[in-house]
Write a protein that holds these residues in place. Sequence first.
Motif, PDB file in Angstrom:
ATOM      1  N   LEU A   1      -1.601   9.592  11.091  1.00 55.90           N
ATOM      2  CA  LEU A   1      -1.380   8.384  10.299  1.00 55.90           C
ATOM      3  C   LEU A   1      -2.454   7.360  10.641  1.00 55.90           C
ATOM      4  O   LEU A   1      -2.668   7.060  11.805  1.00 55.90           O
ATOM      5  CB  LEU A   1      -0.005   7.794  10.599  1.00 55.90           C
ATOM      6  CG  LEU A   1       1.164   8.599  10.071  1.00 55.90           C
ATOM      7  CD1 LEU A   1       2.457   8.064  10.637  1.00 55.90           C
ATOM      8  CD2 LEU A   1       1.199   8.511   8.566  1.00 55.90           C
ATOM      9  N   GLN A   2      -3.098   6.845   9.604  1.00 57.40           N
ATOM     10  CA  GLN A   2      -4.114   5.839   9.870  1.00 57.40           C
ATOM     11  C   GLN A   2      -3.473   4.520  10.232  1.00 57.40           C
ATOM     12  O   GLN A   2      -2.441   4.154   9.695  1.00 57.40           O
ATOM     13  CB  GLN A   2      -4.985   5.646   8.650  1.00 57.40           C
ATOM     14  CG  GLN A   2      -5.904   6.791   8.435  1.00 57.40           C
ATOM     15  CD  GLN A   2      -6.655   6.599   7.173  1.00 57.40           C
ATOM     16  OE1 GLN A   2      -7.470   5.715   7.068  1.00 57.40           O
ATOM     17  NE2 GLN A   2      -6.357   7.406   6.197  1.00 57.40           N
TER      18      GLN A   2
ATOM     19  N   ILE B   1      -4.080   1.485   9.532  1.00 57.45           N
ATOM     20  CA  ILE B   1      -3.846   0.469   8.510  1.00 57.45           C
ATOM     21  C   ILE B   1      -2.598   0.820   7.684  1.00 57.45           C
ATOM     22  O   ILE B   1      -1.834  -0.065   7.286  1.00 57.45           O
ATOM     23  CB  ILE B   1      -5.106   0.316   7.630  1.00 57.45           C
ATOM     24  CG1 ILE B   1      -5.061  -0.976   6.832  1.00 57.45           C
ATOM     25  CG2 ILE B   1      -5.312   1.472   6.723  1.00 57.45           C
ATOM     26  CD1 ILE B   1      -5.817  -2.061   7.454  1.00 57.45           C
ATOM     27  N   ILE B   2      -2.344   2.109   7.483  1.00 52.78           N
ATOM     28  CA  ILE B   2      -1.160   2.522   6.734  1.00 52.78           C
ATOM     29  C   ILE B   2       0.100   2.279   7.570  1.00 52.78           C
ATOM     30  O   ILE B   2       1.120   1.792   7.071  1.00 52.78           O
ATOM     31  CB  ILE B   2      -1.292   3.998   6.313  1.00 52.78           C
ATOM     32  CG1 ILE B   2      -2.440   4.123   5.312  1.00 52.78           C
ATOM     33  CG2 ILE B   2      -0.014   4.515   5.711  1.00 52.78           C
ATOM     34  CD1 ILE B   2      -2.737   5.531   4.893  1.00 52.78           C
TER      35      ILE B   2
ATOM     36  N   ILE C   1       0.932  -1.306   7.339  1.00 54.31           N
ATOM     37  CA  ILE C   1       1.613  -1.682   6.092  1.00 54.31           C
ATOM     38  C   ILE C   1       3.119  -1.466   6.241  1.00 54.31           C
ATOM     39  O   ILE C   1       3.926  -2.332   5.893  1.00 54.31           O
ATOM     40  CB  ILE C   1       1.057  -0.847   4.924  1.00 54.31           C
ATOM     41  CG1 ILE C   1      -0.368  -1.267   4.600  1.00 54.31           C
ATOM     42  CG2 ILE C   1       1.933  -0.996   3.698  1.00 54.31           C
ATOM     43  CD1 ILE C   1      -1.061  -0.361   3.611  1.00 54.31           C
ATOM     44  N   PHE C   2       3.486  -0.311   6.810  1.00 50.34           N
ATOM     45  CA  PHE C   2       4.912  -0.013   6.949  1.00 50.34           C
ATOM     46  C   PHE C   2       5.586  -0.937   7.952  1.00 50.34           C
ATOM     47  O   PHE C   2       6.684  -1.432   7.705  1.00 50.34           O
ATOM     48  CB  PHE C   2       5.106   1.457   7.350  1.00 50.34           C
ATOM     49  CG  PHE C   2       5.035   2.372   6.185  1.00 50.34           C
ATOM     50  CD1 PHE C   2       6.151   2.565   5.389  1.00 50.34           C
ATOM     51  CD2 PHE C   2       3.859   2.993   5.837  1.00 50.34           C
ATOM     52  CE1 PHE C   2       6.088   3.392   4.289  1.00 50.34           C
ATOM     53  CE2 PHE C   2       3.786   3.810   4.738  1.00 50.34           C
ATOM     54  CZ  PHE C   2       4.894   4.018   3.960  1.00 50.34           C
TER      55      PHE C   2
ATOM     56  N   ALA D   1       6.148  -4.243   6.420  1.00 51.00           N
ATOM     57  CA  ALA D   1       7.279  -4.205   5.485  1.00 51.00           C
ATOM     58  C   ALA D   1       8.608  -4.207   6.236  1.00 51.00           C
ATOM     59  O   ALA D   1       9.587  -4.794   5.769  1.00 51.00           O
ATOM     60  CB  ALA D   1       7.171  -2.958   4.610  1.00 51.00           C
ATOM     61  N   MET D   2       8.647  -3.565   7.413  1.00 53.09           N
ATOM     62  CA  MET D   2       9.912  -3.479   8.143  1.00 53.09           C
ATOM     63  C   MET D   2      10.170  -4.699   9.010  1.00 53.09           C
ATOM     64  O   MET D   2      11.277  -5.228   9.042  1.00 53.09           O
ATOM     65  CB  MET D   2       9.900  -2.219   9.026  1.00 53.09           C
ATOM     66  CG  MET D   2      10.141  -0.955   8.260  1.00 53.09           C
ATOM     67  SD  MET D   2      10.464   0.386   9.374  1.00 53.09           S
ATOM     68  CE  MET D   2       8.897   1.042   9.672  1.00 53.09           C
ATOM     69  N   PHE D   3       9.142  -5.145   9.756  1.00 56.06           N
ATOM     70  CA  PHE D   3       9.360  -6.178  10.771  1.00 56.06           C
ATOM     71  C   PHE D   3       8.870  -7.550  10.351  1.00 56.06           C
ATOM     72  O   PHE D   3       8.934  -8.476  11.146  1.00 56.06           O
ATOM     73  CB  PHE D   3       8.659  -5.783  12.072  1.00 56.06           C
ATOM     74  CG  PHE D   3       9.283  -4.597  12.740  1.00 56.06           C
ATOM     75  CD1 PHE D   3      10.271  -4.779  13.692  1.00 56.06           C
ATOM     76  CD2 PHE D   3       8.901  -3.316  12.416  1.00 56.06           C
ATOM     77  CE1 PHE D   3      10.855  -3.701  14.313  1.00 56.06           C
ATOM     78  CE2 PHE D   3       9.481  -2.232  13.034  1.00 56.06           C
ATOM     79  CZ  PHE D   3      10.464  -2.423  13.977  1.00 56.06           C
TER      80      PHE D   3
ATOM     81  N   PHE E   1       3.810  -9.327  15.706  1.00 55.17           N
ATOM     82  CA  PHE E   1       4.744  -8.338  16.237  1.00 55.17           C
ATOM     83  C   PHE E   1       4.534  -6.985  15.557  1.00 55.17           C
ATOM     84  O   PHE E   1       4.505  -5.943  16.213  1.00 55.17           O
ATOM     85  CB  PHE E   1       6.189  -8.819  16.056  1.00 55.17           C
ATOM     86  CG  PHE E   1       7.184  -7.987  16.808  1.00 55.17           C
ATOM     87  CD1 PHE E   1       7.363  -8.163  18.173  1.00 55.17           C
ATOM     88  CD2 PHE E   1       7.926  -7.020  16.169  1.00 55.17           C
ATOM     89  CE1 PHE E   1       8.259  -7.391  18.885  1.00 55.17           C
ATOM     90  CE2 PHE E   1       8.830  -6.236  16.871  1.00 55.17           C
ATOM     91  CZ  PHE E   1       8.996  -6.427  18.225  1.00 55.17           C
TER      92      PHE E   1
ATOM     93  N   MET F   1       2.420 -14.187  22.245  1.00 54.65           N
ATOM     94  CA  MET F   1       2.365 -13.441  20.998  1.00 54.65           C
ATOM     95  C   MET F   1       3.614 -13.663  20.155  1.00 54.65           C
ATOM     96  O   MET F   1       3.531 -13.799  18.933  1.00 54.65           O
ATOM     97  CB  MET F   1       2.208 -11.953  21.314  1.00 54.65           C
ATOM     98  CG  MET F   1       2.034 -11.080  20.118  1.00 54.65           C
ATOM     99  SD  MET F   1       1.999  -9.351  20.573  1.00 54.65           S
ATOM    100  CE  MET F   1       3.719  -8.972  20.697  1.00 54.65           C
TER     101      MET F   1
ATOM    102  N   PHE G   1      14.097 -11.064  11.412  1.00 57.36           N
ATOM    103  CA  PHE G   1      13.408 -10.007  10.674  1.00 57.36           C
ATOM    104  C   PHE G   1      13.315  -8.743  11.515  1.00 57.36           C
ATOM    105  O   PHE G   1      13.452  -7.636  11.013  1.00 57.36           O
ATOM    106  CB  PHE G   1      11.989 -10.446  10.293  1.00 57.36           C
ATOM    107  CG  PHE G   1      11.946 -11.365   9.111  1.00 57.36           C
ATOM    108  CD1 PHE G   1      13.001 -11.409   8.211  1.00 57.36           C
ATOM    109  CD2 PHE G   1      10.842 -12.182   8.890  1.00 57.36           C
ATOM    110  CE1 PHE G   1      12.954 -12.251   7.120  1.00 57.36           C
ATOM    111  CE2 PHE G   1      10.795 -13.018   7.803  1.00 57.36           C
ATOM    112  CZ  PHE G   1      11.852 -13.063   6.919  1.00 57.36           C
TER     113      PHE G   1
ATOM    114  N   ALA H   1      15.035  -4.783  11.021  1.00 61.40           N
ATOM    115  CA  ALA H   1      14.102  -3.693  10.713  1.00 61.40           C
ATOM    116  C   ALA H   1      14.759  -2.343  10.432  1.00 61.40           C
ATOM    117  O   ALA H   1      14.352  -1.668   9.482  1.00 61.40           O
ATOM    118  CB  ALA H   1      13.072  -3.557  11.832  1.00 61.40           C
TER     119      ALA H   1
ATOM    120  N   GLN I   1      15.849  -2.284   6.941  1.00 62.88           N
ATOM    121  CA  GLN I   1      14.688  -2.230   6.039  1.00 62.88           C
ATOM    122  C   GLN I   1      14.097  -0.831   6.006  1.00 62.88           C
ATOM    123  O   GLN I   1      13.739  -0.316   4.944  1.00 62.88           O
ATOM    124  CB  GLN I   1      13.609  -3.210   6.516  1.00 62.88           C
ATOM    125  CG  GLN I   1      13.986  -4.668   6.407  1.00 62.88           C
ATOM    126  CD  GLN I   1      14.060  -5.115   4.970  1.00 62.88           C
ATOM    127  OE1 GLN I   1      13.491  -4.473   4.093  1.00 62.88           O
ATOM    128  NE2 GLN I   1      14.783  -6.195   4.728  1.00 62.88           N
TER     129      GLN I   1
END
Lengths: 280, 271
Positions: A138-139, A141-142, A145-146, A149-151, A156, B41, B49, B53, B56
Amino acid sequence: MPESNAARASPEIGPNAITARIWRRPPLIHNRTLRWACGAGAFMYLTLALASLHINWRRVYDGIERGWRLIQGFLVPDFLSRWGDIAVGMQESLTMTVTSTLVGVLISVPIGIGAARNIAPLPIYFLCRGIIAVSRSLQEIIVAIFFVAMFGFGPFAGFLTLSFGTIGFLSKLLAEDIEDIDESQAEAIRATGAGWWQLVNYGIQPQVMPRLLGLSCYRLDINFRESAVIGIVGAGGIGATLNTAIDRYEFNSAGAILILIIAIVMMSEYFSGYARKWVQ
Amino acid sequence: MPVATAVNKLVWRHRAPRRQLALWVSWFALVSLFVFCWRVMTKDTMWSFVWDAPRQAADISDRMFPPALRYFPELLAPLWDTINIATLGTLIAIVIAVPVAFLAARNTTPSPRMVRPLALLTIVASRSINSLIWGLLLVTIVGPGVFAGVIAIALRSIGFIAKLLYEAIEEIDASQVDAITATGASRLQVLDYGVVPQVLPAFAGISVFRWDINIRESTVLGLVGAGGLGLKLQASLNTLAWSQVTTILLVIFATVAVSEWISARVRHAVI
């Protein structure tokens, strides 16, 4: 030069050159048909690829002026007018780098041990190799993205991304290192009747520790570089600041940020090289 | 050997006391650094959020499956673009990187004082900026599209190829160069017949290796607008079409796997 080259080249010279045999450089691909096919294939691919490039020369011409402004931004960097944003971005990037490297190393040590065939039982070996394969394919940057979207946005998510990347990198190299150790030392510890933990502690850890430290320094360096990139998708750090500066066409601030990134990368490369020499 | 005295008997210890102390101090320093960095940080982190997770994640994976396979035909053109970005970018990089490498190698540079530092600076500058950042810059300069991607990949690859190639040039066998020089060959002829044949296999390996990395990188370059599969990825993410995202990720996986296979085969053949 091997004589066979001269012999191979001579029939191609022709009847007039029988008296003086001329040396010819051997071709890269010996099979003549294959050579022609490769050439023709490359030519066809290039024609098709260039034809589908669709360069908007007008837009490129317009861009020259912007490119020039960017170069000027490099030469006259503006550290001050966005200093607040730059400082926050740098702070996020640096803290993200440190925490993710430490957490990543801590997690990758057990996984690396589990993925070493000479000390781990087969089911654990496959499990750990699986984790490594997922993390490596898995790269970053991908993954970022995930995690964003989740956190949610912010460092963080970046911290999690970089830790995840560190696991694949370090566990694989650590596992290979453990597989390459000097077996006689492990054998000596085993012969004393040591248990598995004692074997790892006294027979293996001293042998791989210098390289583990060196690899961790190297990964610290990589993590900083990556932290400058994952900000583009919202995972915090200096990349987010850079993205904003470029979106606003503030090339002087962008130049300043790039100079800072290059300076820190060069510094960390220098120090990680130095640290690796010191521990090995 | 570090030992400790326990009731007039010598007991082996793993480390000498001073070393043990140094070890504890460095562990303490490391933990404090971690705690400090962690607090800095996470001072703006929205913990609600973070705790949210798992929900989500479940939600996203729910939307990601099954993958939208009907979307696949739309990905063929971007896939072609991605391959072109990587290949053309690598080719441009090779054209620029080869002279830079010869200028940077200690044994072939025309002037170690003037030219070599300049060549090394070129390599470092190109290497320390990620191709996504190059893409970001180039999209603002030449406009979004495949062309920006090609140039971004090329700029990033110059440093990589030139660095590995100049290291290979510095490691060549000097006696072959001496032999060519002894025939009265000119400087260029020495390069052509003495140096180039020795580094050619390394050069082919490096180029294919970089091409493989470039395929990987060009799949995501579209995230900043530089063409290829990344553009589709960005579009699907923006419209929250997660099942399309799965399809794109599968295509990226397959492409990367194929390019890795090709690169491994070629490197195996030349080295």
